[in-house]
Scaffold this active site. Structure first.
Site, mmCIF file in Angstrom:
data_model
loop_
_atom_site.group_PDB
_atom_site.id
_atom_site.type_symbol
_atom_site.label_atom_id
_atom_site.label_comp_id
_atom_site.label_asym_id
_atom_site.label_seq_id
_atom_site.Cartn_x
_atom_site.Cartn_y
_atom_site.Cartn_z
ATOM 1 N N HIS A 153 0.854 -1.199 0.000
ATOM 2 C CA HIS A 153 0.000 0.000 0.000
ATOM 3 C C HIS A 153 0.881 1.236 0.000
ATOM 4 O O HIS A 153 2.095 1.141 0.123
ATOM 5 C CB HIS A 153 -0.993 -0.018 1.164
ATOM 6 C CG HIS A 153 -0.383 0.084 2.536
ATOM 7 N ND1 HIS A 153 0.457 -0.886 3.058
ATOM 8 C CD2 HIS A 153 -0.474 1.036 3.504
ATOM 9 C CE1 HIS A 153 0.820 -0.526 4.278
ATOM 10 N NE2 HIS A 153 0.282 0.631 4.575
ATOM 11 N N HIS A 174 1.469 3.921 1.932
ATOM 12 C CA HIS A 174 2.036 4.681 3.055
ATOM 13 C C HIS A 174 3.554 4.766 2.927
ATOM 14 O O HIS A 174 4.212 3.815 2.489
ATOM 15 C CB HIS A 174 1.627 4.054 4.391
ATOM 16 C CG HIS A 174 0.201 4.316 4.750
ATOM 17 N ND1 HIS A 174 -0.512 3.534 5.627
ATOM 18 C CD2 HIS A 174 -0.655 5.291 4.339
ATOM 19 C CE1 HIS A 174 -1.739 4.002 5.747
ATOM 20 N NE2 HIS A 174 -1.853 5.062 4.971
ATOM 21 N N ASP A 176 5.987 4.629 4.931
ATOM 22 C CA ASP A 176 6.851 3.642 5.588
ATOM 23 C C ASP A 176 6.827 2.294 4.846
ATOM 24 O O ASP A 176 7.352 1.297 5.334
ATOM 25 C CB ASP A 176 6.475 3.475 7.068
ATOM 26 C CG ASP A 176 5.058 2.986 7.277
ATOM 27 O OD1 ASP A 176 4.142 3.467 6.585
ATOM 28 O OD2 ASP A 176 4.854 2.106 8.132
ATOM 29 N N HIS A 177 6.205 2.265 3.651
ATOM 30 C CA HIS A 177 6.189 1.052 2.822
ATOM 31 C C HIS A 177 6.741 1.302 1.417
ATOM 32 O O HIS A 177 7.094 0.359 0.718
ATOM 33 C CB HIS A 177 4.759 0.482 2.737
ATOM 34 C CG HIS A 177 4.243 0.104 4.086
ATOM 35 N ND1 HIS A 177 4.179 -1.198 4.519
ATOM 36 C CD2 HIS A 177 3.843 0.864 5.128
ATOM 37 C CE1 HIS A 177 3.742 -1.224 5.774
ATOM 38 N NE2 HIS A 177 3.525 0.026 6.168
ATOM 39 N N HIS A 235 -7.304 -1.167 5.905
ATOM 40 C CA HIS A 235 -6.284 -0.230 6.411
ATOM 41 C C HIS A 235 -6.214 0.954 5.440
ATOM 42 O O HIS A 235 -6.277 2.108 5.843
ATOM 43 C CB HIS A 235 -4.945 -0.958 6.513
ATOM 44 C CG HIS A 235 -3.800 -0.086 6.916
ATOM 45 N ND1 HIS A 235 -3.699 0.506 8.149
ATOM 46 C CD2 HIS A 235 -2.671 0.298 6.234
ATOM 47 C CE1 HIS A 235 -2.567 1.223 8.214
ATOM 48 N NE2 HIS A 235 -1.934 1.103 7.067
ATOM 49 N N ASP A 237 0.189 -3.902 6.324
ATOM 50 C CA ASP A 237 -0.417 -3.405 7.564
ATOM 51 C C ASP A 237 -1.856 -3.889 7.724
ATOM 52 O O ASP A 237 -2.674 -3.211 8.356
ATOM 53 C CB ASP A 237 -0.417 -1.867 7.586
ATOM 54 C CG ASP A 237 0.967 -1.283 7.784
ATOM 55 O OD1 ASP A 237 1.921 -2.038 8.025
ATOM 56 O OD2 ASP A 237 1.086 -0.040 7.683
ATOM 57 N N HIS A 258 5.318 -4.619 10.571
ATOM 58 C CA HIS A 258 5.733 -3.895 11.785
ATOM 59 C C HIS A 258 5.938 -4.850 12.953
ATOM 60 O O HIS A 258 5.238 -5.870 13.061
ATOM 61 C CB HIS A 258 4.667 -2.871 12.205
ATOM 62 C CG HIS A 258 4.559 -1.691 11.296
ATOM 63 N ND1 HIS A 258 5.321 -0.563 11.446
ATOM 64 C CD2 HIS A 258 3.768 -1.473 10.218
ATOM 65 C CE1 HIS A 258 5.006 0.312 10.499
ATOM 66 N NE2 HIS A 258 4.064 -0.223 9.729
HETATM 67 FE FE FE Z 1 3.021 0.783 8.063
HETATM 68 ZN ZN ZN Z 2 0.171 1.600 6.584
#
Ligand code: FE
Ligand code: ZN
Length: 257
Positions: free
Chosen positions: A54, A56, A58-59, A113, A137, A175
Site C-alpha cells: 500500500h 504509506h 513507511d512502505h 487499512h 499493515d 511492523h
Molecule cells: Fe506501516
Molecule cells: Zn500503513
C-alpha cells in the site's frame, strides 16, 4: 525462496526475497533504500521487483532510490493505489499473478487499512513447505492495522480472506507490534491459554530485542483477536453476536489502548 528480514525506521520490517537458483531478488515494502541496498550487495544479487502492499510512506519510501540504482526494476502495487505509489508500473487486482526469478505469487485484494491494500501470497512449492504471506499493515502478529480508509465490514472480509489460507502459512507483516498487540489481546481474551503462552514467548523475545516475525497463520487463528470475531469468547467479551460489530468494537478498543 529465501526471505531476508531487514529492520527499518523505528519498527518496520522490509523483506528481501531471493530466488536461490537464479540469484534474482525482489523486495516487499522498502520503507527505505539503504538496508535493501546493503542486503542485495551482501547477497550479490540484482533487484528485479518491488512489491508494495500500500501507499504509506513507511512502505514505499525507498522506491525512488531503488529505481535509480536498478533502472530495470518493476514496481508493483494495487490498482486502486494509482498515483500514490512512487514509480508504480504494474497495477494489481485480486487474483493477479506476480513473479520474479522462478518464484510465483498471487495477489489478494485486502482493503480496510487503506482502500487499495493488497497482499502477496507465495504458495508452498512442496507438501512440507510453508506458504509465505506478505500482508503489509492488514494482518499483524497478534493484531491488525488501523482502519484509515476502510470500514469494519471491509476489513473483516479482507482478514477472512487471509484466514482462509492454509494453517502452515508464514505471516510476514510489516511492523514489530506483536508485544503490544498481545498485551491488548490478553485484556479481552484472558482465558485463552494459547494466547498467554504466546505472550510469554513474545515478552522473552522482545527482552532480547529479537524479532517476533514471521508468525504462523495457525497461531494467529488461535490467538489473534482480530481473526476471532466469530469466537463465542470474544463475542461475549464485547456483548455482541454480530461478527462485524464484534470486530468494530475490538478495533475501537485497540485504537484507545
Ligand atoms: Fe506501516
Ligand atoms: Zn500503513
Amino acid at each position: 525462496m529465501e526471505i531476508h528480514r531487514l529492520s527499518a525506521l523505528s519498527d518496520n520490517y522490509i523483506f528481501v526475497l531471493c530466488d536461490p537458483v537464479n540469484r534474482q531478488a525482489a523486495v516487499v515494502d522498502p520503507a527505505e533504500a539503504q538496508p535493501v541496498l546493503d542486503c542485495l550487495e551482501r547477497l550479490g544479487v540484482e533487484l528485479e521487483a518491488i512489491f508494495n502492499t500500500h501507499h504509506h510512506n513507511d512502505h514505499v519510501g525507498g522506491n525512488r532510490e531503488l529505481l535509480t540504482r536498478f533502472p530495470e526494476v518493476i514496481i508493483y502495487g494495487g490498482v486502486e493505489d494509482r498515483g500514490r505509489i512512487p514509480g508504480q508500473q504494474v497495477f494489481l487486482k485480486e487474483g493477479d499473478r506476480v513473479a520474479f526469478g522462478d518464484c510465483q505469487g498471487e495477489v489478494l485484494f485486502i482493503p480496510g487499512h487503506t482502500k487499495a491494500h493488497i497482499a502477496y501470497y507465495f504458495p508452498p512449492k512442496g507438501s512440507t513447505e510453508c506458504g509465505e504471506l506478505f500482508c503489509g499493515d492488514t494482518l499483524f502478529a497478534g493484531g491488525c492495522g488501523r482502519l484509515f480508509e476502510g470500514t469494519p465490514a471491509q476489513m473483516v472480509a479482507s482478514l477472512a480472506k487471509l484466514r482462509a489460507l492454509p494453517d502452515k502459512t508464514r505471516v510476514w507483516c510489516a511492523h514489530e507490534y506483536t508485544l503490544k498487540n498481545l498485551q491488548f489481546a490478553q485484556t479481552i481474551d484472558p482465558s485463552n491459554s494459547s494466547l498467554s503462552a504466546r505472550l510469554r514467548w513474545v515478552e522473552a523475545m522482545r527482552r532480547q530485542a529479537q524479532p517476533t516475525i514471521p508468525s504462523l497463520l495457525e497461531e494467529e487463528k488461535r490467538t489473534n483477536p482480530f481473526l476471532r470475531w466469530d469466537s463465542t469468547a470474544l463475542q461475549a467479551a464485547v456483548q455482541s453476536r454480530d461478527p462485524i460489530e464484534t470486530f468494530a468494537f475490538l478495533r475501537k478498543m485497540k485504537d484507545r489502548y
